[in-house]
Enzyme design. Structure first.
Site, PDB file in Angstrom:
ATOM      1  N   LYS A 153       1.231  -1.272   0.036  1.00 45.72           N
ATOM      2  CA  LYS A 153       0.168  -0.050  -0.256  1.00 45.72           C
ATOM      3  C   LYS A 153       0.350   1.446  -0.297  1.00 45.72           C
ATOM      4  O   LYS A 153       2.271   1.444  -0.174  1.00 45.72           O
ATOM      5  CB  LYS A 153      -1.291  -0.122   1.450  1.00 45.72           C
ATOM      6  N   ARG A 199      -3.460 -10.166   4.862  1.00 43.07           N
ATOM      7  CA  ARG A 199      -3.370  -9.608   3.825  1.00 43.07           C
ATOM      8  C   ARG A 199      -2.824  -9.240   2.533  1.00 43.07           C
ATOM      9  O   ARG A 199      -2.393  -9.063   3.089  1.00 43.07           O
ATOM     10  CB  ARG A 199      -4.959  -9.355   3.179  1.00 43.07           C
TER      11      ARG A 199
HETATM   12  C1  7PJ Z   1      -8.078  -4.654   2.168  1.00 47.49           C
HETATM   13  C2  7PJ Z   1      -8.925  -5.349   1.477  1.00 47.49           C
HETATM   14  C3  7PJ Z   1      -7.144  -4.448   3.396  1.00 47.49           C
HETATM   15  C4  7PJ Z   1      -9.705  -5.834   3.462  1.00 47.49           C
HETATM   16  C5  7PJ Z   1      -8.403  -4.166  -0.045  1.00 47.49           C
HETATM   17  C6  7PJ Z   1      -5.163  -3.916  -1.674  1.00 47.49           C
HETATM   18  C7  7PJ Z   1      -6.758  -2.888  -1.782  1.00 47.49           C
HETATM   19  N1  7PJ Z   1     -10.190  -6.214   2.585  1.00 47.49           N
HETATM   20  N2  7PJ Z   1      -9.748  -5.118   0.110  1.00 47.49           N
HETATM   21  N3  7PJ Z   1      -8.700  -5.760   4.493  1.00 47.49           N
HETATM   22  N4  7PJ Z   1      -8.118  -3.867   0.283  1.00 47.49           N
HETATM   23  N5  7PJ Z   1     -10.197  -7.029   4.940  1.00 47.49           N
HETATM   24  O1  7PJ Z   1      -5.883  -4.224  -1.525  1.00 47.49           O
HETATM   25  O2  7PJ Z   1      -4.317  -2.208  -1.796  1.00 47.49           O
HETATM   26  O3  7PJ Z   1      -6.838  -3.727   3.522  1.00 47.49           O
HETATM   27  S1  7PJ Z   1      -8.300  -3.994  -1.832  1.00 47.49           S
END
Ligand code: 7PJ
Length: 287
Positions: free
Chosen positions: A232, A266
């Site tokens: 990010k 994640r």
């Molecule tokens: C997240 C997400 C996060 C959860 C995205 C990216 C943006 N779901 N989906 N937490 N970010 N739970 O992957 O940079 O931080 S999309």
């Protein structure tokens, strides 16, 4: 002494959340933050063979969960129609479910997809809008699947304009507590809820850092915590690196998250993160 195991049930597949696990990201979008378009063909269709190869690589590397998303939440991203999102995500969930034994998470806010994904083999609904869209709560409750509720201030289109908090942890935990209550009222029990403070979603760098520093305070809600910092902008701002070169920075932030209580990370970079979390898990094992 070993900590007691703490089994969380993802639609029949369980995971011990007394230790931390990796969720691998599979973006089925042409325009995501850092891996947009890699899993789509030149004609804009899902490249299923590539998706299955990527899924297998992540599983061999030790991912416990695969997170499949068909809507880009990148600021300014083109909105996808509900049907387009279904057409991207459902075949992928089905194919992964038919080929591998893994927990499949669906990254969506779309009530239609929430309703349909359980039948395709999903084990978790991961909603960056915390089931706030009309019909999302009841769809999730009817699906019987557990949910991950994420905090976001604003919308993907405006969230980075002027994020502001009285106290970043208090505000986020109050919001998440209100969404937990809404879930409970809709029939989703606490044994089916995971929380996520939403790094980068309506937060300045300072907010993200304070969140990471004080993440343990989210334990007051007594629910498992998931963090997503992978590649990010906060990592890029600090390290000065482009998205593909943010792996080490992302891992450092993820490790801080796990040492402060997160149990699911994640990430785009599964192999590297799995190794890092093995160290965390061994350190955390002695209590
Ligand atoms: C997240 C997400 C996060 C959860 C995205 C990216 C943006 N779901 N989906 N937490 N970010 N739970 O992957 O940079 O931080 S999309």
């Amino acid at each position: 002494m070993r900590k007691p195991s703490n089994l969380f049930n993802f639609s029949g597949k369980s995971l011990d959340l007394s230790i931390s696990h990796v969720m691998g990201i599979l973006n089925i979008t042409p325009d995501s933050f850092s891996d947009g378009g890699e899993l789509m063909s030149d004609t804009g269709h899902v490249a299923l063979t590539k998706v299955l190869q990527r899924a297998e690589t992540m599983l061999v590397a030790g991912a416990a969960i695969l997170d499949v998303g068909g809507e880009s939440t990148r600021p300014g991203a083109r909105e996808v129609s509900s049907q387009e999102e279904l057409d991207r995500v459902l075949p992928v969930v089905e194919a992964i479910n038919n080929n591998f034994d893994v927990i499949i998470s669906v990254d969506t806010s779309n009530p239609e997809l929430i309703s349909q994904c359980a039948d395709s083999g999903a084990g978790l609904i991961n909603d960056v809008r915390a089931l706030s869209r009309d019909g999302a709560l009841s769809a999730a409750s009817n699906s019987g699947l557990p949910v991950c509720l994420m905090h976001m201030q604003g919308t993907p289109g405006n969230m980075q304009e002027a994020p502001s908090y009285a106290d970043v942890i208090d505000d986020i935990s109050n919001y998440l507590a209100s969404r937990v209550k809404a879930c409970n009222d809709a029939g989703i029990g606490n044994d089916s809820i995971i929380l996520d403070p939403g790094f980068g979603f309506g937060k300045t760098l300072e907010h993200n850092l304070e969140l990471l520093r004080r993440l343990d305070e989210l334990q007051r809600l007594e629910l498992p915590v998931l963090v997503g910092v992978s590649r990010k902008r906060m990592i890029g701002t600090i390290t000065g690196r482009e998205e593909k070169d943010r792996i080490s920075g992302s891992i450092a932030a993820s490790v801080i998250g796990v040492m402060n209580g997160a149990r699911i990370v994640r990430t785009h970079d599964v192999a590297e993160t799995v190794d890092a979390l093995k160290i965390c898990n061994e350190v955390l094992r002695i209590s």
